[in-house]
Design a protein around this motif. Structure first.
Motif, PDB file in Angstrom:
ATOM      1  N   LYS A   1       0.499  -0.938 -33.782  1.00 11.85           N
ATOM      2  CA  LYS A   1       1.980  -0.757 -34.392  1.00 11.85           C
ATOM      3  C   LYS A   1       1.902  -1.338 -35.620  1.00 11.85           C
ATOM      4  O   LYS A   1       2.968  -0.525 -36.541  1.00 11.85           O
ATOM      5  CB  LYS A   1       2.592  -1.266 -33.534  1.00 11.85           C
ATOM      6  CG  LYS A   1       3.128  -1.430 -31.662  1.00 11.85           C
ATOM      7  CD  LYS A   1       3.833  -2.471 -31.888  1.00 11.85           C
ATOM      8  CE  LYS A   1       3.497  -3.786 -30.997  1.00 11.85           C
ATOM      9  NZ  LYS A   1       2.183  -3.431 -30.536  1.00 11.85           N
ATOM     10  N   SER A   2       1.278  -1.670 -36.399  1.00 12.03           N
ATOM     11  CA  SER A   2       1.534  -2.068 -37.596  1.00 12.03           C
ATOM     12  C   SER A   2       1.154  -1.823 -38.243  1.00 12.03           C
ATOM     13  O   SER A   2       1.186  -1.256 -39.643  1.00 12.03           O
ATOM     14  CB  SER A   2       1.159  -4.007 -37.546  1.00 12.03           C
ATOM     15  OG  SER A   2       2.116  -5.059 -36.280  1.00 12.03           O
ATOM     16  N   THR A   3      -0.417  -0.589 -38.207  1.00 12.05           N
ATOM     17  CA  THR A   3      -0.575  -0.231 -38.775  1.00 12.05           C
ATOM     18  C   THR A   3       0.730   1.366 -39.027  1.00 12.05           C
ATOM     19  O   THR A   3       0.003   1.505 -40.035  1.00 12.05           O
ATOM     20  CB  THR A   3      -1.539   1.041 -38.642  1.00 12.05           C
ATOM     21  OG1 THR A   3      -3.216  -0.508 -38.304  1.00 12.05           O
ATOM     22  CG2 THR A   3      -2.410   0.656 -39.612  1.00 12.05           C
TER      23      THR A   3
ATOM     24  N   LEU B   1       1.569  -5.431 -43.783  1.00 14.61           N
ATOM     25  CA  LEU B   1       1.974  -6.047 -42.667  1.00 14.61           C
ATOM     26  C   LEU B   1       0.483  -6.479 -41.629  1.00 14.61           C
ATOM     27  O   LEU B   1      -0.475  -5.496 -41.980  1.00 14.61           O
ATOM     28  CB  LEU B   1       2.675  -5.659 -41.240  1.00 14.61           C
ATOM     29  CG  LEU B   1       4.225  -4.776 -41.442  1.00 14.61           C
ATOM     30  CD1 LEU B   1       4.664  -4.432 -40.196  1.00 14.61           C
ATOM     31  CD2 LEU B   1       4.897  -6.645 -41.403  1.00 14.61           C
ATOM     32  N   LYS B   2       0.222  -7.844 -41.180  1.00 15.74           N
ATOM     33  CA  LYS B   2      -0.984  -8.368 -40.384  1.00 15.74           C
ATOM     34  C   LYS B   2      -1.789  -6.854 -39.689  1.00 15.74           C
ATOM     35  O   LYS B   2      -0.453  -6.963 -39.073  1.00 15.74           O
ATOM     36  CB  LYS B   2      -1.078  -9.566 -40.563  1.00 15.74           C
ATOM     37  CG  LYS B   2      -1.257  -9.992 -41.230  1.00 15.74           C
ATOM     38  CD  LYS B   2      -1.898 -11.733 -40.924  1.00 15.74           C
ATOM     39  CE  LYS B   2      -1.082 -12.726 -41.772  1.00 15.74           C
ATOM     40  NZ  LYS B   2      -0.839 -14.167 -40.370  1.00 15.74           N
ATOM     41  N   THR B   3      -2.434  -6.705 -39.109  1.00 17.96           N
ATOM     42  CA  THR B   3      -2.861  -5.646 -38.386  1.00 17.96           C
ATOM     43  C   THR B   3      -4.348  -6.695 -37.729  1.00 17.96           C
ATOM     44  O   THR B   3      -4.839  -7.676 -38.524  1.00 17.96           O
ATOM     45  CB  THR B   3      -3.457  -4.101 -39.155  1.00 17.96           C
ATOM     46  OG1 THR B   3      -4.425  -4.669 -40.379  1.00 17.96           O
ATOM     47  CG2 THR B   3      -2.104  -3.652 -39.790  1.00 17.96           C
ATOM     48  N   ASP B   4      -4.425  -5.773 -36.772  1.00 16.97           N
ATOM     49  CA  ASP B   4      -5.687  -6.362 -35.993  1.00 16.97           C
ATOM     50  C   ASP B   4      -5.768  -7.702 -36.115  1.00 16.97           C
ATOM     51  O   ASP B   4      -6.408  -8.622 -35.663  1.00 16.97           O
ATOM     52  CB  ASP B   4      -7.451  -5.534 -36.816  1.00 16.97           C
ATOM     53  CG  ASP B   4      -7.873  -5.218 -35.675  1.00 16.97           C
ATOM     54  OD1 ASP B   4      -7.937  -5.277 -34.184  1.00 16.97           O
ATOM     55  OD2 ASP B   4      -9.052  -5.356 -36.331  1.00 16.97           O
ATOM     56  N   GLU B   5      -4.278  -8.219 -35.021  1.00 18.55           N
ATOM     57  CA  GLU B   5      -4.287 -10.091 -35.355  1.00 18.55           C
ATOM     58  C   GLU B   5      -4.858  -9.864 -33.746  1.00 18.55           C
ATOM     59  O   GLU B   5      -4.738  -9.362 -32.994  1.00 18.55           O
ATOM     60  CB  GLU B   5      -2.895  -9.870 -35.136  1.00 18.55           C
ATOM     61  CG  GLU B   5      -2.068 -10.110 -36.500  1.00 18.55           C
ATOM     62  CD  GLU B   5      -1.049 -10.119 -36.485  1.00 18.55           C
ATOM     63  OE1 GLU B   5      -0.416 -11.517 -37.371  1.00 18.55           O
ATOM     64  OE2 GLU B   5       0.199  -9.310 -36.934  1.00 18.55           O
ATOM     65  N   ILE B   6      -5.769 -11.282 -33.957  1.00 25.33           N
ATOM     66  CA  ILE B   6      -6.007 -11.304 -32.549  1.00 25.33           C
ATOM     67  C   ILE B   6      -4.317 -12.774 -31.754  1.00 25.33           C
ATOM     68  O   ILE B   6      -4.826 -13.288 -32.448  1.00 25.33           O
ATOM     69  CB  ILE B   6      -7.382 -12.467 -32.594  1.00 25.33           C
ATOM     70  CG1 ILE B   6      -8.646 -12.031 -33.360  1.00 25.33           C
ATOM     71  CG2 ILE B   6      -7.842 -12.839 -31.051  1.00 25.33           C
ATOM     72  CD1 ILE B   6      -9.368 -12.185 -33.757  1.00 25.33           C
TER      73      ILE B   6
HETATM   74 MG   LIG Z   1       0.748  -5.319 -35.289  1.00 24.22          MG
END
Ligand SMILES: [Mg+2]
Ligand SMILES: Nc1nc2c(ncn2[C@@H]2O[C@H](COP(=O)(O)OP(=O)(O)O)[C@@H](O)[C@H]2O)c(=O)[nH]1
Ligand SMILES: [Zn+2]
Length: 301
Positions: free
Chosen positions: A174-176, A187-192
């Protein structure tokens, strides 16, 4: 809170906001229109004193308190449900659970099957099946990839001049996708995802961004699972749209399409005009809602 001229104003919520028809753990949500009292002086802060009536809203069972509702967003034109077939693997029932949140307000949903750069023959076939299955009941289905740009011009067009809620499970991209469509947001991506260990998310907030070709987009945190403690069995039946359309032909007006005689929905499933997968997911959700109601009634015994 964003003023009409675009300025962002830090605000607190004062007192008890009067709300039309729902009680949620968060009284104000993304997309809400509010009345603000500006603080004295030039601090550029204010207080939200009123939430204006909502055109529509999307709520889910609160991930923290199962007897309460959490407001995901208000006043939206449409939702984009981002999902994948691989990385992460498709959780089939999730699409139908999501549609159960948007259906009460007839919010149009575009189903985006993301990461199409990873599709092989098998995934293309699954995608084709999903497209037929959901477009038959009026939901647009498309594939996209932030990696090779597939589907993005079409998606941009669909977002133009609309307020769109973007939702999906964690890791589906989504964020990507939002970063690719609207560069510069960072937007931060690949957040744990923060996982409390109790099987539930601990943070839930959504954020709205302006699209420079017109419109707004709301990024939401990944949804781990959707349960429906807030619904009665008939609510579930009424919000599976093709079941509802067929239910006028059922013998009993309150038919839940399980074992009732003369059920037109069951016949349609047998004949293949209603998806047996959707029916399976429906029965699953119905039994969860039933169990919950059962334990509610008997908790004092
Ligand atoms: Mg996201
Ligand atoms: N192959 C492929 N991977 C992607 C694509 N979009 C995102 N990813 C990867 O998927 C992971 C999760 O992405 P993210 O945007 O953080 O997902 P979110 O949790 O839904 O916001 C990251 O490692 C991304 O690099 C895509 O179109 N194709
Ligand atoms: Zn029926």
């Amino acid at each position: 809170m964003r003023l009409e001229d675009g300025e962002i104003l830090p605000c607190r919520i004062i007192g008890k906001l009067r709300l039309d028809d729902i009680r949620t753990t968060n009284p104000v949500g993304v997309g809400d229109q509010v009345t603000v009292d500006l603080d004295d002086g030039d601090t550029r802060t204010g207080s939200i004193i009123e939430v204006l009536p909502r055109r529509n809203y999307v709520v889910r069972q609160s991930p923290r308190k199962k007897h309460e509702l959490h407001l995901l967003a208000a006043n939206i034109d449409q939702a984009v449900l981002v999902t994948t077939i691989i990385e992460p693997n498709l959780k089939l029932g999730f699409i139908d659970r999501f549609l159960l949140m948007t259906e009460p307000h007839d919010i149009p949903v575009i189903i985006v099957i993301n990461k199409s750069d990873l599709f092989g023959e098998e995934e293309e076939e699954i995608f084709g099946g999903l497209k037929i299955m959901y477009e038959e009941i009026g939901h647009q289905v498309m594939s996209c990839s932030s990696y090779n740009g597939q589907g993005l011009p079409e998606l941009k067009q669909l977002l133009k001049d609309k307020t769109t809620l973007v939702a999906g499970q964690s890791g589906v991209g989504k964020s990507t996708l939002i970063n690719t469509l609207q560069p510069g947001l960072g937007l931060k991506t690949d957040e744990i995802s923060d996982y409390s260990g109790k099987g539930q998310h601990t943070t839930t907030f959504a954020e709205m961004f302006t699209l420079d070709w017109g419109g707004y987009i709301i990024d939401t945190p990944g949804i781990k699972m959707l349960s429906f403690n807030n619904l009665e069995p008939l609510d579930v039946a009424h919000n599976f749209r093709e079941f509802f359309a067929k239910s006028s032909e059922c013998r009993f007006p309150n038919c839940l399409h399980r074992d009732e005689p003369g059920c037109a929905v069951k016949v349609a499933v047998e004949q293949g005009t209603i998806s047996s997968l959707r029916y399976e997911h429906y029965l699953q959700i119905l039994s969860e809602v039933d169990d919950q109601n059962y334990w509610e009634r008997h908790k004092n015994l």
